[in-house]
Design a protein around this motif. Structure first.
Motif, short mmCIF file in Angstrom:
data_model
loop_
_atom_site.label_atom_id
_atom_site.label_comp_id
_atom_site.label_asym_id
_atom_site.label_seq_id
_atom_site.Cartn_x
_atom_site.Cartn_y
_atom_site.Cartn_z
N GLU A 121 0.82 -1.21 0.00
CA GLU A 121 0.00 0.00 0.00
C GLU A 121 0.86 1.27 0.00
O GLU A 121 0.51 2.28 -0.63
CB GLU A 121 -0.92 0.01 1.22
CG GLU A 121 -2.05 -1.01 1.17
CD GLU A 121 -1.59 -2.41 1.56
OE1 GLU A 121 -2.35 -3.37 1.34
OE2 GLU A 121 -0.47 -2.54 2.11
N SER A 122 1.98 1.22 0.71
CA SER A 122 2.87 2.39 0.77
C SER A 122 3.49 2.69 -0.59
O SER A 122 3.59 3.85 -0.99
CB SER A 122 3.96 2.16 1.82
OG SER A 122 3.41 2.00 3.11
N VAL A 123 3.91 1.63 -1.28
CA VAL A 123 4.44 1.82 -2.64
C VAL A 123 3.36 2.39 -3.55
O VAL A 123 3.61 3.29 -4.37
CB VAL A 123 4.98 0.50 -3.21
CG1 VAL A 123 5.29 0.64 -4.69
CG2 VAL A 123 6.23 0.07 -2.46
N ALA A 124 2.12 1.89 -3.39
CA ALA A 124 1.01 2.39 -4.22
C ALA A 124 0.75 3.86 -3.97
O ALA A 124 0.52 4.63 -4.90
CB ALA A 124 -0.25 1.57 -3.93
N ALA A 162 2.93 6.13 -2.75
CA ALA A 162 4.07 6.91 -3.25
C ALA A 162 4.06 6.97 -4.77
O ALA A 162 4.23 8.04 -5.37
CB ALA A 162 5.38 6.31 -2.74
N LEU A 163 3.85 5.82 -5.41
CA LEU A 163 3.85 5.77 -6.87
C LEU A 163 2.64 6.51 -7.43
O LEU A 163 2.74 7.22 -8.44
CB LEU A 163 3.85 4.32 -7.33
CG LEU A 163 4.25 4.03 -8.78
CD1 LEU A 163 5.64 4.59 -9.06
CD2 LEU A 163 4.23 2.53 -9.03
N GLY A 164 1.50 6.36 -6.76
CA GLY A 164 0.30 7.08 -7.20
C GLY A 164 0.46 8.58 -7.10
O GLY A 164 -0.04 9.33 -7.94
N GLY A 165 1.20 9.05 -6.07
CA GLY A 165 1.43 10.48 -5.93
C GLY A 165 2.29 11.04 -7.04
O GLY A 165 2.18 12.22 -7.39
N MET A 166 3.18 10.20 -7.60
CA MET A 166 4.04 10.65 -8.70
C MET A 166 3.38 10.43 -10.06
O MET A 166 3.31 11.34 -10.89
CB MET A 166 5.38 9.92 -8.63
CG MET A 166 6.26 10.35 -7.47
SD MET A 166 7.87 9.52 -7.43
CE MET A 166 7.40 7.93 -6.74
N ILE A 167 2.93 9.19 -10.29
CA ILE A 167 2.35 8.85 -11.59
C ILE A 167 0.97 9.48 -11.76
O ILE A 167 0.52 9.75 -12.87
CB ILE A 167 2.23 7.31 -11.74
CG1 ILE A 167 3.62 6.67 -11.63
CG2 ILE A 167 1.58 6.94 -13.06
CD1 ILE A 167 4.57 7.03 -12.73
N ALA A 174 -2.54 0.53 -9.89
CA ALA A 174 -2.22 -0.54 -10.85
C ALA A 174 -2.83 -0.23 -12.22
O ALA A 174 -2.19 -0.47 -13.25
CB ALA A 174 -2.74 -1.87 -10.32
N ALA A 175 -4.05 0.30 -12.22
CA ALA A 175 -4.69 0.63 -13.49
C ALA A 175 -3.95 1.75 -14.22
O ALA A 175 -3.66 1.66 -15.42
CB ALA A 175 -6.14 1.04 -13.25
N LYS A 176 -3.59 2.81 -13.48
CA LYS A 176 -2.89 3.95 -14.10
C LYS A 176 -1.51 3.55 -14.60
O LYS A 176 -1.12 3.88 -15.72
CB LYS A 176 -2.78 5.10 -13.09
CG LYS A 176 -4.11 5.74 -12.73
CD LYS A 176 -3.93 6.92 -11.81
CE LYS A 176 -3.58 6.52 -10.40
NZ LYS A 176 -3.60 7.66 -9.46
N VAL A 177 -0.79 2.80 -13.77
CA VAL A 177 0.55 2.37 -14.16
C VAL A 177 0.47 1.39 -15.33
O VAL A 177 1.27 1.45 -16.27
CB VAL A 177 1.29 1.73 -12.96
CG1 VAL A 177 2.57 1.06 -13.41
CG2 VAL A 177 1.59 2.79 -11.91
N LEU A 203 11.77 1.89 -3.86
CA LEU A 203 11.14 1.17 -4.97
C LEU A 203 10.37 2.10 -5.90
O LEU A 203 10.40 1.94 -7.13
CB LEU A 203 10.20 0.09 -4.43
CG LEU A 203 10.85 -1.13 -3.75
CD1 LEU A 203 9.78 -1.97 -3.07
CD2 LEU A 203 11.60 -1.96 -4.78
N SER A 204 9.65 3.04 -5.34
CA SER A 204 8.71 3.84 -6.14
C SER A 204 9.40 4.84 -7.06
O SER A 204 8.97 5.03 -8.20
CB SER A 204 7.73 4.58 -5.21
OG SER A 204 8.41 5.46 -4.34
#
Length: 484
Positions: free
Chosen positions: A9-12, A14-19, A156-159, A230-231
């Motif tokens: 969830e943390s990676v999601a 962080a990655l969601g905040g960027m992507i 996951a959908a956006k990435v 990771l993110s």
């Protein structure tokens, strides 16, 4: 304590905040400067962001306080004025990011053939941007939010869409279309790639939102360290893929309407299957969803951040009730109003540059702070040094570029930055100023401050009335739904 977030969830988050909205909002601006070398700008910005992430992580592990850059400065420097100025800069960076997302949201909305650029002589881009901000202000006031497992699905959908875009784009470029893949190596010797890196820096800011919600994360120090590590590289890979494909497939679109060039590139690659319109539609809808969710998430997080600044006496009490549950409605409204003003009257280049400049200053400052703590056994000096030197090299390069390429944008960014700094100094050094102000002038200042306070209170009362009205209408709707 509620739902606890693990590494996934943390990676999601962080990655969601960027992507989430960064690539859709920033790509056109960066590509307009660096063209085929755009990928290098993302790589350079990603390296500096990763070094800043290292600095955040080691300070988070070393200190007793939890809460990100402001807490680090308070603990390791002990200067409340400096901590407050960093906090305000970060808050304006979030506002600039939301304005940038709202701008991109409107550009992709107007990209549909059925939507006109203007109505009755009024340009619709600012109108759509402001309406987007207003929508998510209302949703946040009503309590709508997405976290946890739902965030995993959304990210996951956006990435997935962007990875599929990048991978198929590379396949289409070489074996299918026969076009050579141009990487712009001839542009890597000048200052242009560094300018691109500086402007794209705002696209790497989402990871540090994790540091403001540590009480909801399992084993926060270690989990956040892994999530950041990771993110950021994952975001770099996705940005590079998208940048290479877009600049090679849609060079004309980048020149004429860069803000939606990514959708034009998707249209070009799916034209092989006779599905050009589908490619444009999928990317455009993904962009609307991503930029919209980015506005929502950033508004929520910045509201919590503003509340923490109030509780630490770093923002006026009128902006939030530090004892209230959740984010006060007046905080959300004020953030929304300032964001709407930015996105309505600013250009995308100016908004992006201002937001990037804010994060460059903050991330560079934290890297300097980590470098000063390098004698601690857990801190290697190289990453903080790279983060500091890289960040503070980006700032003058960006301003130089704006001065020579977009003089109007340069002055706009400079005036806003100077205004913000002056307001910060007036607020945090008001005690020192009062000691040197004659009594008559001091009385006038106090009267003016009281009038400003009355105005803020009036705004707060108006917000409460609006919120009560929204609540009443929601209750009425719920009652009508319950009727047979």
């Amino acid at each position: 304590m509620g739902e606890q977030f693990g590494l996934r969830e943390s990676v999601a988050i962080a990655l969601g905040g960027m992507i989430g909205g960064g690539i859709y909002a920033v790509l056109g601006v960066v590509a307009g400067i660096a063209m085929y070398a755009t990928w290098f700008g993302f790589v350079a910005a990603g390296v500096v962001a990763l070094c800043a992430g290292y600095s955040y992580n080691v300070l988070n592990a070393l200190g007793d306080q939890r809460g990100g850059s402001v807490s680090f400065i308070q603990e390791f420097v002990g200067n409340s004025t400096l901590a407050g100025m960093v906090g305000w800069s970060l808050l304006f960076g979030y506002i600039g990011s939301m304005a940038m997302y709202a701008f991109a949201f409107a550009e992709f909305t107007l990209g549909f053939a059925a939507v006109p650029d203007s109505y009755a002589g009024v340009p619709l881009r600012p109108v759509v941007s402001v309406l987007a901000v207003a929508l998510f202000v209302v949703l946040n006031v009503a309590g709508a939010r997405v976290t946890g497992s739902a965030e995993n699905v959304l990210v996951a959908a956006k990435v997935g869409i962007l990875v599929a875009f990048g991978v198929w784009g590379l396949v289409y470029l070489a074996p299918v279309s026969g076009q050579p893949v141009r990487l712009g190596f001839d542009r890597l010797t000048g200052i242009t790639p560094i300018v691109a890196a500086a402007i794209s820096f705002v696209a790497f800011q989402g990871w540090q939102l994790l540091f403001y919600d540590q009480e909801r994360i399992e084993d926060p120090t270690e989990t956040i360290r892994k999530a950041v590590s990771l993110s950021i590289p994952t975001a770099v890979v996705i940005y590079v893929l998208v940048a290479v494909v877009t600049t090679n497939l849609a060079p004309q679109a980048i020149q004429h309407h860069p803000h939606v060039a990514l959708a034009d590139a998707a249209s070009a690659m799916l034209s092989y299957f006779g599905l050009a319109s589908l490619g444009f539609l999928v990317i455009s809808i993904s962009a609307l969803f991503s930029t919209g969710s980015a506005i929502n998430a950033t508004l929520f997080s910045s509201g919590h951040f503003a509340k923490k600044l109030v509780s630490g006496n770093l923002l006026p009490d009128q902006l939030a009730d530090a004892e209230a549950d959740g984010v006060p409605d007046v905080t959300i409204l004020v953030l929304g109003l300032v964001t709407a003003a930015f996105t309505a009257w600013g250009s995308l280049g100016a908004i992006t540059s201002f937001a990037s400049l804010a994060f460059i200053v903050v991330f560079g400052s934290v890297s300097v702070l980590a470098f000063r703590q390098r004698d601690a056994a857990s801190i290697h000096p190289v990453p903080p040094a790279v983060g500091a030197v890289g960040a503070f090299a980006f700032a003058p390069v960006m301003l130089w570029n704006l001065y020579h390429r977009e003089r109007h944008t340069f002055w706009m960014v400079l005036v806003v930055a100077v205004f913000v700094v002056l307001v910060e100094l007036l607020y945090f050094e008001r005690g020192e100023l009062e000691d040197h102000v004659p009594d008559g002038v001091e009385d006038g200042v106090e009267e003016a401050v009281e009038r400003v306070g009355d105005g803020v209170d009036a705004v707060g009362d108006g917000v409460e009335d609006v919120v009560d009205g929204v609540g009443d209408s929601t209750d009425d709707r719920d009652e009508s739904d319950d009727e047979p």
